[in-house]
Design a protein around this motif. Structure first.
Motif, short mmCIF file in Angstrom:
data_model
loop_
_atom_site.label_atom_id
_atom_site.label_comp_id
_atom_site.label_asym_id
_atom_site.label_seq_id
_atom_site.Cartn_x
_atom_site.Cartn_y
_atom_site.Cartn_z
N LYS A 2 0.90 -1.09 0.07
CA LYS A 2 0.06 0.16 0.02
C LYS A 2 0.74 1.15 0.08
O LYS A 2 1.84 1.46 0.68
N VAL A 4 0.84 5.96 -0.40
CA VAL A 4 0.20 6.87 -0.57
C VAL A 4 1.10 8.05 -1.40
O VAL A 4 2.23 7.66 -1.20
N ILE A 27 2.46 -2.27 -6.48
CA ILE A 27 2.42 -1.30 -5.33
C ILE A 27 0.83 -0.60 -5.60
O ILE A 27 0.42 -0.52 -6.92
N THR A 28 -0.03 -0.49 -4.89
CA THR A 28 -1.47 0.03 -4.99
C THR A 28 -1.43 1.38 -4.32
O THR A 28 -1.16 1.36 -3.06
N VAL A 30 -3.43 3.89 -2.55
CA VAL A 30 -4.77 3.63 -1.62
C VAL A 30 -5.39 5.24 -1.34
O VAL A 30 -6.32 5.37 -1.19
N TYR A 46 -4.69 5.12 6.63
CA TYR A 46 -4.30 4.01 5.68
C TYR A 46 -3.23 3.04 5.99
O TYR A 46 -3.01 2.03 5.69
N PRO A 48 0.08 3.25 5.33
CA PRO A 48 0.61 2.68 3.92
C PRO A 48 1.92 2.11 4.28
O PRO A 48 2.66 2.38 5.40
N ASP A 49 2.54 1.12 3.52
CA ASP A 49 3.79 0.65 3.53
C ASP A 49 4.73 1.59 3.06
O ASP A 49 6.00 1.63 3.56
#
Length: 72
Positions: A2, A4, A27-28, A30, A46, A48-49
């Motif tokens: 995830k 951003v 990679i998404t 989000v 979120y 994120p990673d």
């Protein structure tokens, strides 16, 4: 993974999103934000990673934003 994107320039968000979608299939994106305050909110929401963060932004730049993050 995830991710951003936080950037005050919309064309930069669009370009980075396109590149990630084309070349980094694991990679998404989000969420995105156009300023540091909103960026802090989406990071908390979120978790994120990875964060793609612009350094030069008005009001709260990327380095100020990092200083305002709680322990990750």
């Amino acid at each position: 993974m995830k991710a951003v994107i936080i950037d005050d320039e919309e064309h930069c968000i669009v370009t980075l999103r396109w590149n990630l979608e084309q070349y980094c299939k694991d990679i998404t994106i989000v969420a995105t934000a156009g300023n540091g305050q909103k960026g802090l909110e989406i990071i908390k929401q979120y978790k994120p990673d990875i964060v793609f963060l612009d350094i030069e932004m008005p009001v709260m730049n990327g380095l100020d934003m990092i200083e305002n993050l709680e322990d990750i």
